[in-house]
Design a protein around this motif. Sequence first.
Motif, PDB file in Angstrom:
ATOM      1  N   PRO A  22      77.564 -10.693  41.163  1.00 51.04           N
ATOM      2  CA  PRO A  22      76.673 -11.358  40.218  1.00 51.04           C
ATOM      3  C   PRO A  22      75.416 -11.865  40.919  1.00 51.04           C
ATOM      4  O   PRO A  22      75.435 -12.170  42.109  1.00 51.04           O
ATOM      5  N   GLY A  23      74.352 -11.944  40.172  1.00 50.40           N
ATOM      6  CA  GLY A  23      73.131 -12.533  40.703  1.00 50.40           C
ATOM      7  C   GLY A  23      73.124 -14.022  40.441  1.00 50.40           C
ATOM      8  O   GLY A  23      73.773 -14.511  39.519  1.00 50.40           O
ATOM      9  N   ALA A  24      72.404 -14.760  41.259  1.00 44.88           N
ATOM     10  CA  ALA A  24      72.304 -16.209  41.070  1.00 44.88           C
ATOM     11  C   ALA A  24      71.390 -16.505  39.891  1.00 44.88           C
ATOM     12  O   ALA A  24      70.404 -15.801  39.660  1.00 44.88           O
ATOM     13  N   GLY A  25      71.706 -17.545  39.152  1.00 38.94           N
ATOM     14  CA  GLY A  25      70.884 -17.964  38.032  1.00 38.94           C
ATOM     15  C   GLY A  25      69.607 -18.659  38.480  1.00 38.94           C
ATOM     16  O   GLY A  25      68.668 -18.800  37.708  1.00 38.94           O
ATOM     17  N   ASP A  26      69.580 -19.095  39.734  1.00 37.46           N
ATOM     18  CA  ASP A  26      68.440 -19.787  40.317  1.00 37.46           C
ATOM     19  C   ASP A  26      68.116 -19.088  41.632  1.00 37.46           C
ATOM     20  O   ASP A  26      68.984 -18.963  42.496  1.00 37.46           O
ATOM     21  N   ASP A  27      66.874 -18.633  41.809  1.00 39.18           N
ATOM     22  CA  ASP A  27      66.541 -17.866  43.016  1.00 39.18           C
ATOM     23  C   ASP A  27      66.552 -18.700  44.296  1.00 39.18           C
ATOM     24  O   ASP A  27      66.438 -18.163  45.391  1.00 39.18           O
TER      25      ASP A  27
END
Length: 165
Positions: A109-114
């Motif tokens: 999954p990608g982070a919701g906050d960079d």
Amino acid sequence: MSSSDSHGRRDLNGRVVAQGRLARLRSRFSGGAGGGPLALDDEVVVVAGSDDDAIASSVALDASSWRSDEEVILRHDLELPPERVAEAVAVAAIDGYEVVGDERWGSRPGAGDDRLEVLVLARVQLLDAMHLSQERSRMASLGSRHGGIARRWSVLQRPSGAAGH
């Protein structure tokens, strides 16, 4: 000690359960690759999970295809500041969690906050709703103490009908 370093079935807290003589003898004769203790590198599928903190563990498990008599891999996806990841990993390792840095269970999954990094932690254990709730709370606390959040959790098991089941 990591779950990949030890062999044997695990309890509700992820600890290896010592096998009695009769169980060891029975396992020698039953054979079957799918019948042995579960490991983090076994072929598994997601049987339950959520990214909604409001969903009760019992509700999520009741609505799933989770098999309560079989071991699971309990996976938690956390989002943490990169400089806090190593410390969080060390704390989680005390409870038998290992970092999963590859895509063995699908794309990461990608982070919701960079500004945050995704950390995937997992361990093998038996599971019930109470212990799932306890582990969800533990991971939420771990995330919070290290400047991040616990984003989602998943329960993985061998595919239904796999050898030995």
